[in-house]
Write a protein that holds these residues in place. Structure first.
Motif, PDB file in Angstrom:
ATOM      1  N   GLU A  78     -66.829   3.360 -10.320  1.00  0.00           N
ATOM      2  CA  GLU A  78     -65.488   3.553 -10.913  1.00  0.00           C
ATOM      3  C   GLU A  78     -65.288   4.942 -11.618  1.00  0.00           C
ATOM      4  OE1 GLU A  78     -64.307   0.358 -12.996  1.00  0.00           O
ATOM      5  OE2 GLU A  78     -64.848  -1.100 -11.372  1.00  0.00           O
ATOM      6  N   LEU A  79     -64.240   5.505 -11.479  1.00  0.00           N
ATOM      7  CA  LEU A  79     -63.826   6.805 -11.972  1.00  0.00           C
ATOM      8  C   LEU A  79     -62.466   6.665 -12.629  1.00  0.00           C
ATOM      9  CD1 LEU A  79     -64.461   9.848 -13.002  1.00  0.00           C
ATOM     10  CD2 LEU A  79     -63.274  10.522 -10.808  1.00  0.00           C
ATOM     11  N   ASN A  80     -62.560   6.625 -14.189  1.00  0.00           N
ATOM     12  CA  ASN A  80     -61.269   6.316 -15.151  1.00  0.00           C
ATOM     13  C   ASN A  80     -60.692   7.477 -15.522  1.00  0.00           C
ATOM     14  OD1 ASN A  80     -61.229   3.561 -14.587  1.00  0.00           O
ATOM     15  ND2 ASN A  80     -63.044   3.320 -16.148  1.00  0.00           N
ATOM     16  N   GLU A  81     -61.348   8.845 -15.456  1.00  0.00           N
ATOM     17  CA  GLU A  81     -60.920   9.956 -15.939  1.00  0.00           C
ATOM     18  C   GLU A  81     -61.464  11.077 -14.980  1.00  0.00           C
ATOM     19  OE1 GLU A  81     -61.208  10.828 -20.108  1.00  0.00           O
ATOM     20  OE2 GLU A  81     -60.464   8.925 -20.594  1.00  0.00           O
ATOM     21  N   GLY A  82     -60.715  11.953 -14.526  1.00  0.00           N
ATOM     22  CA  GLY A  82     -61.104  13.314 -13.781  1.00  0.00           C
ATOM     23  C   GLY A  82     -60.986  12.692 -12.343  1.00  0.00           C
ATOM     24  N   GLU A  83     -61.350  13.694 -11.305  1.00  0.00           N
ATOM     25  CA  GLU A  83     -61.082  13.488 -10.055  1.00  0.00           C
ATOM     26  C   GLU A  83     -62.291  13.702  -9.189  1.00  0.00           C
ATOM     27  OE1 GLU A  83     -58.238  16.318  -8.759  1.00  0.00           O
ATOM     28  OE2 GLU A  83     -56.557  15.710 -10.182  1.00  0.00           O
ATOM     29  N   VAL A  84     -63.544  14.375  -9.607  1.00  0.00           N
ATOM     30  CA  VAL A  84     -64.405  14.714  -8.662  1.00  0.00           C
ATOM     31  C   VAL A  84     -65.818  13.875  -9.269  1.00  0.00           C
ATOM     32  CG1 VAL A  84     -65.924  16.431  -7.715  1.00  0.00           C
ATOM     33  CG2 VAL A  84     -63.576  16.720  -8.083  1.00  0.00           C
ATOM     34  N   ASN A  99     -68.467  13.740 -13.776  1.00  0.00           N
ATOM     35  CA  ASN A  99     -67.417  14.303 -13.335  1.00  0.00           C
ATOM     36  C   ASN A  99     -67.038  15.884 -13.781  1.00  0.00           C
ATOM     37  OD1 ASN A  99     -66.448  14.257 -15.991  1.00  0.00           O
ATOM     38  ND2 ASN A  99     -65.048  12.724 -15.839  1.00  0.00           N
ATOM     39  N   GLU A 100     -65.973  16.296 -13.236  1.00  0.00           N
ATOM     40  CA  GLU A 100     -65.595  17.664 -13.462  1.00  0.00           C
ATOM     41  C   GLU A 100     -65.190  17.833 -14.930  1.00  0.00           C
ATOM     42  OE1 GLU A 100     -61.440  16.222 -12.582  1.00  0.00           O
ATOM     43  OE2 GLU A 100     -63.647  15.717 -12.152  1.00  0.00           O
ATOM     44  N   THR A 157     -65.428   5.864 -18.995  1.00  0.00           N
ATOM     45  CA  THR A 157     -64.743   6.948 -18.327  1.00  0.00           C
ATOM     46  C   THR A 157     -65.168   7.027 -16.810  1.00  0.00           C
ATOM     47  OG1 THR A 157     -64.484   8.242 -20.316  1.00  0.00           O
ATOM     48  CG2 THR A 157     -64.422   9.440 -18.022  1.00  0.00           C
TER      49      THR A 157
END
Length: 712
Positions: free
Chosen positions: A499-505, A548-549, A473
């Motif tokens: 890398e961010l694969n889920e979420g936005e922040v 992440n958030e 994630t």
């Protein structure tokens, strides 16, 4: 005298028969005749009776009604021969269907266990989501592992951003294999939280015409599930709020007042199950189910104790029985006169010996000497980077062998290894990674660790542990401008490649793992500098924790090497894709690695520096033929000792890895010899590409009794 003109009285014969009986019951026939039966020849059509079966004095006969699979009408004709004449009488009777162990031994077991299985498995789904450590979020259709799809709709009734009373989770499955149910589901299931406390959750489960499995078993009902989970003790109790209907093949089940409770302990690795309720089979047969003694066994094994009694409008009382060692693989179905053994594995009982999130365990037969790894308690397809891995054994662990346990994973540029610390509590073995696992990488364990069952000195091993995949994630990546530090160099770090694969922040936190007193100039920023206290001489171990958030967290680790102050070291700058370095930096020093110069060469023409203990490294630099080495730059170097006579030679190898072709260059900044001819001072910077001139470039520096600084 008047002659007697009367004729013999003609034969009169008839019979009565019990009009309706259940299969297996006695049918009575009463024959009535004006002639002695002994004077008649009698036979039947529609019955297997002969003269010997009839009491010729009373005309009474009996027989047992045959087995039928539905209510069946039978016609009977009685033929009687008297004085060369044939007479007949007719009648009929009905045999009504009922369940018999001798006829359908599996039906009892399947009827009871299919209900128990369904209730427990739905409870497992509720437990999976309601006890999840991750926040619940709605999502559109997502692919299941078998190619089906499902979606989740979460309604936060009080907008408190956590699961609480009144919240609902709606799962809509379309031919989706659901691991927590261990079968394919199609339909909509709604979970409504009635109450949620620290260790307990009460939830209502409602569904209509949910199809299960390839058989398309159809289930409808409303359930209430109570989930208790604290430490290593768990309890799941599921009962019907409304009736439950099940339909498949030629079977219809309607259950009411049904309840199944399961207690299991990860400390003792045992489970205990009780059940009770009422069932109507095929809209005709009513029976009750009651636990005489709880099903009991060890996780991963079939029950070896327990009995369930089934009573109702049957010709016999029935019981389902577990077996100890002999025939423990079977559940015995006992009727009044017959006993049938059915395989636990062949019937629906996987929720007995398995548990969330492991529902498809293949059970072992019971033996007091069993001691095996049962399963990994974590989701092995989504392990956290620093998440302890909990492994359950089938008995409490007494001790562990001393073997080191490690796991390895394949990266794009090489292999990563992680060692694990080992502890145990009861039947649970906990493996804690000593350093963060790499997000998105699959790891496999090196075998060798054994757990010991003390009483019999029986060993169980981790050979079946298999692979684990780390959650991707968030894939944290640390980049440093330098892989080393000294009194004048302050490392600069950044996380731009994360890398961010889920979420936005993304939120960042830089951590001083060994508590050396490091200061991060921007401890929660995407970039930071590291200020190192003057007294620190150890390597720096830095963690980057990224969240992440949605509540997901991942950690990455970076080691920054301390440059030895004595002016003697080798620093290797690893690069992704390079075979020799495997993408990792190294700092070698003579205290740990024991440097030596080879005496097999004229050291004015060939310098060969080796480390004399594991990990072994070799660094070779040669002057073109007819020249000696001196300060200056050497380009177009190829593999020594196979380099062209007009070209310099180079060969960097280590940790049992070498190249067939070397392409590189080196710069000698300092080179001097003692009176003995041995090298006294040396400063070399080098680069090397392995196998191809287009391969990633390894670089490094060698300092030996030299104060020449490392150049950027």
């Amino acid at each position: 005298m008047q002659e007697d003109s009367s004729q013999p009285e003609p034969l009169s014969i008839s019979f009565s028969i019990t009009p309706s009986v259940y299969e297996g019951e006695e049918v009575t026939i009463q024959i009535t005749s004006n002639k002695p039966l002994n004077n008649l020849q009698i036979y039947w059509e529609g019955l297997y009776l002969n003269s010997e079966s009839i009491d010729m004095q009373t005309g009474l006969a009996t027989f047992t009604a045959q087995n039928v699979y539905e209510d069946t009408d039978y016609s009977v004709t009685l033929y009687a021969h008297y004085q060369e004449e044939e007479f007949k009488a007719t009648g009929s009777y009905t045999v009504k269907n009922q369940i018999l162990v001798t006829k359908e031994p599996r039906l009892y077991n399947t009827a009871v266990q299919s209900i128990e299985e369904h209730l427990l498995r739905l409870g497992y789904i509720a437990e999976y989501y309601l006890d999840s450590k991750q926040p619940i979020t709605s999502f559109e259709q997502t692919t299941c592992e078998n190619g089906g799809v499902y979606s989740l709709t979460y309604t936060d009734s009080d907008n408190n951003s956590e699961l609480s009373q009144g919240d609902t989770i709606v799962l809509d499955y379309l031919d989706c294999f659901v691991q927590v149910y261990n079968d394919i589901l199609q339909g909509e299931i709604t979970f409504t939280i009635i109450e949620k406390a620290d260790f307990t959750t009460q939830v209502e489960i409602a569904y209509q015409q949910v199809l299960v499995g390839y058989e398309r078993k159809e289930y409808s009902g409303i359930l209430s599930a109570a989930i208790y989970s604290k430490d290593k003790d768990h309890k799941l109790s599921v009962k019907l709020v409304d009736s439950l209907s099940v339909a498949y093949d030629d079977i219809e089940l309607d259950a009411s007042n049904y309840q199944v409770s399961k207690d299991w302990s990860l400390n003792s690795a045992t489970f205990e199950i009780t059940t009770s309720g009422s069932v109507v089979l095929n809209q005709q047969w009513n029976f009750t189910v009651e636990t005489a003694s709880p099903w009991f066994g060890y996780l991963g094994e079939v029950p070896h104790q327990g009995q369930v009694k089934i009573t109702g409008a049957f010709a016999e009382e029935i019981s389902l029985n577990a077996n100890f060692v002999i025939n423990s693989q079977y559940i015995s179905v006992l009727g009044a006169e017959r006993e049938f053994d059915l395989s636990w594995r062949g019937d629906t009982a996987s929720s007995f010996y398995s548990f969330a999130p492991l529902y498809s365990l293949w059970p072992k037969e019971f033996s007091a000497n069993n001691f095996d790894m049962v399963a990994v308690l974590n989701d092995i397809n989504k392990i956290g980077t620093l998440e302890p891995i909990n492994v359950i054994f089938s008995r409490p662990i007494a001790e562990l062998t001393e073997y080191e346990l490690s796991a390895y994973g394949w990266l794009n540029f090489g292999t990563t290894y992680v060692n694990f610390n080992k502890t145990f509590d009861g039947a649970v073995l906990t493996l804690k990674p000593e350093s963060p696992l790499v997000a998105g990488v699959e790891y496999n364990f090196n075998s060798g660790l054994n757990a010991v069952l003390n009483e019999k000195n029986v060993e169980g091993n981790l050979n079946s542990l298999g692979g684990i995949t780390v959650d991707d994630t968030i894939v944290p990546v640390i980049t440093a401008d330098k892989g080393y530090f000294n009194s004048t160099i302050t490392p600069k770090l950044d996380a731009y490649s994360t890398e961010l694969n889920e979420g936005e922040v993304l939120n960042y936190l830089w951590l001083d793992v060994n508590e050396l007193g490091l200061t991060f100039t921007n401890p929660t920023g995407v970039t930071t500098e590291v200020e190192v206290p003057d007294e620190v001489e150890d390597d720096l171990l830095i963690h980057l924790q990224v969240t992440n958030e949605l509540g997901n967290t991942a950690t990455s680790e970076l080691k920054i090497f301390a440059q030895p102050p004595n002016g003697t070291f080798v620093y290797i700058k690893g690069v992704e894709g390079d075979y020799i370095s495997q993408g990792y930096d190294r700092m070698l020093n003579p205290v740990v690695n024991e440097f030596s110069f080879s005496s097999n060469h004229d050291q004015t023409k060939v310098i060969e520096l080796n480390t004399d203990n594991d990990p072994y490294w070799s660094f070779q630099f040669a002057a073109p033929e007819g020249t000696t080495l001196s300060t200056g730059e050497y380009t177009s170097a190829t593999r020594y000792p196979f380099n062209d006579s007009a070209e310099p030679g180079i060969s960097i190898s280590g940790e049992h890895r070498g190249c067939n072709q070397h392409y590189g260059a080196f710069v000698i900044h300092q080179l001097s010899y003692a009176e003995s001819g041995e090298i006294d001072k040396l400063a070399i910077d080098f680069t090397q590409r392995c196998e191809s001139k287009e391969s990633p470039e390894l670089s490094g520096v060698i300092r030996y009794n030299s104060n020449i600084p490392i150049e950027d």
